[in-house]
Structures are given as structure tokens and as C-alpha cells.
Design a protein around this motif. Structure first.
Motif, PDB file in Angstrom:
ATOM      1  N   THR A 175       2.440  15.571   8.325  1.00 42.98           N
ATOM      2  CA  THR A 175       2.805  14.164   8.154  1.00 42.98           C
ATOM      3  C   THR A 175       2.107  13.341   9.221  1.00 42.98           C
ATOM      4  N   ARG A 176       1.351  12.355   8.760  1.00 41.97           N
ATOM      5  CA  ARG A 176       0.620  11.508   9.706  1.00 41.97           C
ATOM      6  C   ARG A 176       1.262  10.120   9.719  1.00 41.97           C
ATOM      7  N   TYR A 177       1.584   9.661  10.926  1.00 39.83           N
ATOM      8  CA  TYR A 177       2.150   8.332  11.119  1.00 39.83           C
ATOM      9  C   TYR A 177       1.092   7.441  11.742  1.00 39.83           C
ATOM     10  N   VAL A 178       0.907   6.251  11.178  1.00 36.91           N
ATOM     11  CA  VAL A 178      -0.040   5.291  11.739  1.00 36.91           C
ATOM     12  C   VAL A 178       0.647   3.926  11.792  1.00 36.91           C
ATOM     13  N   SER A 179       0.120   3.036  12.629  1.00 38.87           N
ATOM     14  CA  SER A 179       0.729   1.701  12.718  1.00 38.87           C
ATOM     15  C   SER A 179      -0.017   0.690  11.858  1.00 38.87           C
ATOM     16  N   GLY A 180      -1.282   0.942  11.552  1.00 39.48           N
ATOM     17  CA  GLY A 180      -2.074  -0.005  10.773  1.00 39.48           C
ATOM     18  C   GLY A 180      -2.324  -1.273  11.562  1.00 39.48           C
ATOM     19  N   ASN A 181      -3.146  -2.142  11.019  1.00 38.06           N
ATOM     20  CA  ASN A 181      -3.398  -3.452  11.637  1.00 38.06           C
ATOM     21  C   ASN A 181      -2.722  -4.514  10.786  1.00 38.06           C
ATOM     22  N   LEU A 182      -1.680  -5.101  11.354  1.00 40.78           N
ATOM     23  CA  LEU A 182      -0.897  -6.082  10.607  1.00 40.78           C
ATOM     24  C   LEU A 182      -1.506  -7.462  10.762  1.00 40.78           C
ATOM     25  N   GLY A 183      -1.827  -8.080   9.636  1.00 40.63           N
ATOM     26  CA  GLY A 183      -2.348  -9.443   9.641  1.00 40.63           C
ATOM     27  C   GLY A 183      -1.348 -10.383   9.011  1.00 40.63           C
ATOM     28  N   LYS A 184      -1.794 -11.592   8.723  1.00 38.52           N
ATOM     29  CA  LYS A 184      -0.901 -12.617   8.170  1.00 38.52           C
ATOM     30  C   LYS A 184      -0.374 -12.215   6.784  1.00 38.52           C
ATOM     31  N   ASP A 185      -1.246 -11.611   5.987  1.00 41.88           N
ATOM     32  CA  ASP A 185      -0.882 -11.336   4.592  1.00 41.88           C
ATOM     33  C   ASP A 185      -0.595  -9.872   4.289  1.00 41.88           C
ATOM     34  N   GLY A 186      -0.964  -9.000   5.200  1.00 41.63           N
ATOM     35  CA  GLY A 186      -0.750  -7.583   4.904  1.00 41.63           C
ATOM     36  C   GLY A 186      -1.277  -6.676   5.985  1.00 41.63           C
ATOM     37  N   LEU A 187      -1.424  -5.424   5.599  1.00 41.19           N
ATOM     38  CA  LEU A 187      -1.816  -4.378   6.543  1.00 41.19           C
ATOM     39  C   LEU A 187      -3.173  -3.805   6.179  1.00 41.19           C
ATOM     40  N   TYR A 230      -7.845  16.279   2.272  1.00 40.95           N
ATOM     41  CA  TYR A 230      -7.153  14.992   2.348  1.00 40.95           C
ATOM     42  C   TYR A 230      -5.648  15.191   2.276  1.00 40.95           C
ATOM     43  N   ARG A 231      -4.943  14.439   3.124  1.00 48.79           N
ATOM     44  CA  ARG A 231      -3.485  14.403   3.033  1.00 48.79           C
ATOM     45  C   ARG A 231      -3.111  13.688   1.744  1.00 48.79           C
ATOM     46  N   SER A 232      -1.981  14.079   1.138  1.00 48.52           N
ATOM     47  CA  SER A 232      -1.547  13.366  -0.068  1.00 48.52           C
ATOM     48  C   SER A 232      -0.867  12.051   0.287  1.00 48.52           C
ATOM     49  N   PHE A 233      -0.375  11.932   1.527  1.00 47.48           N
ATOM     50  CA  PHE A 233       0.244  10.659   1.916  1.00 47.48           C
ATOM     51  C   PHE A 233       0.176  10.491   3.425  1.00 47.48           C
ATOM     52  N   ILE A 277       6.217   2.174   5.374  1.00 45.47           N
ATOM     53  CA  ILE A 277       5.565   2.153   4.063  1.00 45.47           C
ATOM     54  C   ILE A 277       4.851   3.483   3.897  1.00 45.47           C
ATOM     55  N   CYS A 278       5.097   4.136   2.788  1.00 44.81           N
ATOM     56  CA  CYS A 278       4.433   5.404   2.502  1.00 44.81           C
ATOM     57  C   CYS A 278       3.264   5.115   1.560  1.00 44.81           C
ATOM     58  N   ILE A 279       2.076   5.566   1.937  1.00 43.89           N
ATOM     59  CA  ILE A 279       0.896   5.375   1.092  1.00 43.89           C
ATOM     60  C   ILE A 279       0.491   6.728   0.538  1.00 43.89           C
ATOM     61  N   TYR A 280       0.508   6.840  -0.786  1.00 44.11           N
ATOM     62  CA  TYR A 280       0.067   8.069  -1.455  1.00 44.11           C
ATOM     63  C   TYR A 280      -1.373   7.902  -1.909  1.00 44.11           C
ATOM     64  N   ARG A 281      -2.138   8.972  -1.751  1.00 47.53           N
ATOM     65  CA  ARG A 281      -3.529   8.991  -2.189  1.00 47.53           C
ATOM     66  C   ARG A 281      -3.629   9.850  -3.449  1.00 47.53           C
TER      67      ARG A 281
END
Ligand code: FES
Length: 149
Positions: free
Chosen positions: A30-42, A59-62, A74-78
Motif C-alpha cells: 500500500t502506497r500513501y502519497v499526499s499529491g499536490n493540491l491546487g485550487k481545483d484538484g490534486l 504496477y500497483r493496482s491502487f 482518496i483511493c486511486i485505482y489503476r
């Protein structure tokens, strides 16, 4: 210690070691990331899904985005290099935070389960998860937090 006690202790130790080692890969994956949060999204790099293994790429599935500015992760599935889903990890039953387990999101409160597209697999939740549109720009994913997918 007699022979029987020695064997019982040795077997218990081996079983414990096997149980612990079987848990480690699932924790490590399980990989946790913070992402870059902008005005409209990540924004999140697609590279976050990559696992480099001795010269080949898997590749990780999520991945899971945890960011202090977000009330829930937020969980992102690939599904492929071009197809992703972004799911708000808030149970639609009574609002508990969900846990990702492979292709399923589970609720620890009352047992609801959702699939990797946010659809209810098991109640008591009746409604699908909130989902966000995901678009690809260069090597980044943009998760639009203004809209629902
Ligand atoms: S809050 Fe998730 S099943 Fe009740």
C-alpha cells in the motif's frame, strides 16, 4: 525441556514467522502519497504506481492519497495506463473511513464493501461512493475535486 515441548515450541515459532511474513507484502504494497493540491484538484504522478523489480516494472493496482487538507483519503485505482478511478474513502452508510484491501474498499464500522469503481458490493450501505473525474496530463493524473465522475 523435553523433546515433545521442544517440537511444539519450534512448530509454534515457525507458524508465527510464516504468518508474520505473509502479512508483510500486503502492508508493504500500500502506497500513501499526499499529491499536490491546487485550487481545483490534486495532481499525482503516474509513477507513484510503479514498482521497480530487478530490471522490470510492475504496477500497483491502487494508491491512497492522504492530505491534511482533505477530510478523507482518496483511493486511486489503476485499470490501465490510461484508465483510473478516484474514490472518496468515506462510507455512504454513516460516514466511516474505508480501508482498501486489494480491489475492495471495506468499512470497519458495519461491514459495507465497495468495488474499485465505488459500487456497493455489500450493505448496509445503499449508495455508491463519491467518485472524481481523473484526467491525464503528461505523466500526471489530475483528480478534479470540483466534480463528481
Ligand atoms: S458506516 Fe460504513 S457500513 Fe456503516
Amino acid at each position: 525441556m523435553n523433546r515433545k515441548d521442544f517440537l511444539v515450541n519450534a512448530c509454534t515459532l515457525c507458524l508465527s514467522a510464516a504468518a508474520v511474513s505473509s502479512l508483510l507484502p500486503s502492508c508493504a504494497s500500500t502506497r500513501y502519497v499526499s499529491g499536490n493540491l491546487g485550487k481545483d484538484g490534486l495532481l499525482v504522478s503516474r509513477d507513484e504506481f510503479k514498482i521497480n523489480q530487478k530490471g522490470s516494472t510492475a504496477y500497483r493496482s491502487f494508491i491512497i492519497i492522504r492530505n491534511d487538507a482533505l477530510q478523507f483519503p482518496i483511493c486511486i485505482y489503476r485499470f490501465s495506463d490510461e484508465e483510473y478511478s478516484a474514490l472518496w474513502m468515506r462510507c455512504t452508510h454513516q460516514g466511516a473511513e474505508l480501508q482498501a484491501s486489494g480491489d475492495v474498499l471495506q468499512c470497519p464500522a458495519h461491514g459495507s464493501e465497495f468495488n474499485n469503481r465505488g459500487e456497493v458490493r455489500n450493505g448496509p450501505a445503499d449508495n455508491a461512493l463519491r467518485t472524481f473525474p481523473v484526467t491525464i496530463s503528461n505523466n500526471d493524473l489530475f483528480i478534479d475535486l470540483r466534480k463528481q465522475a
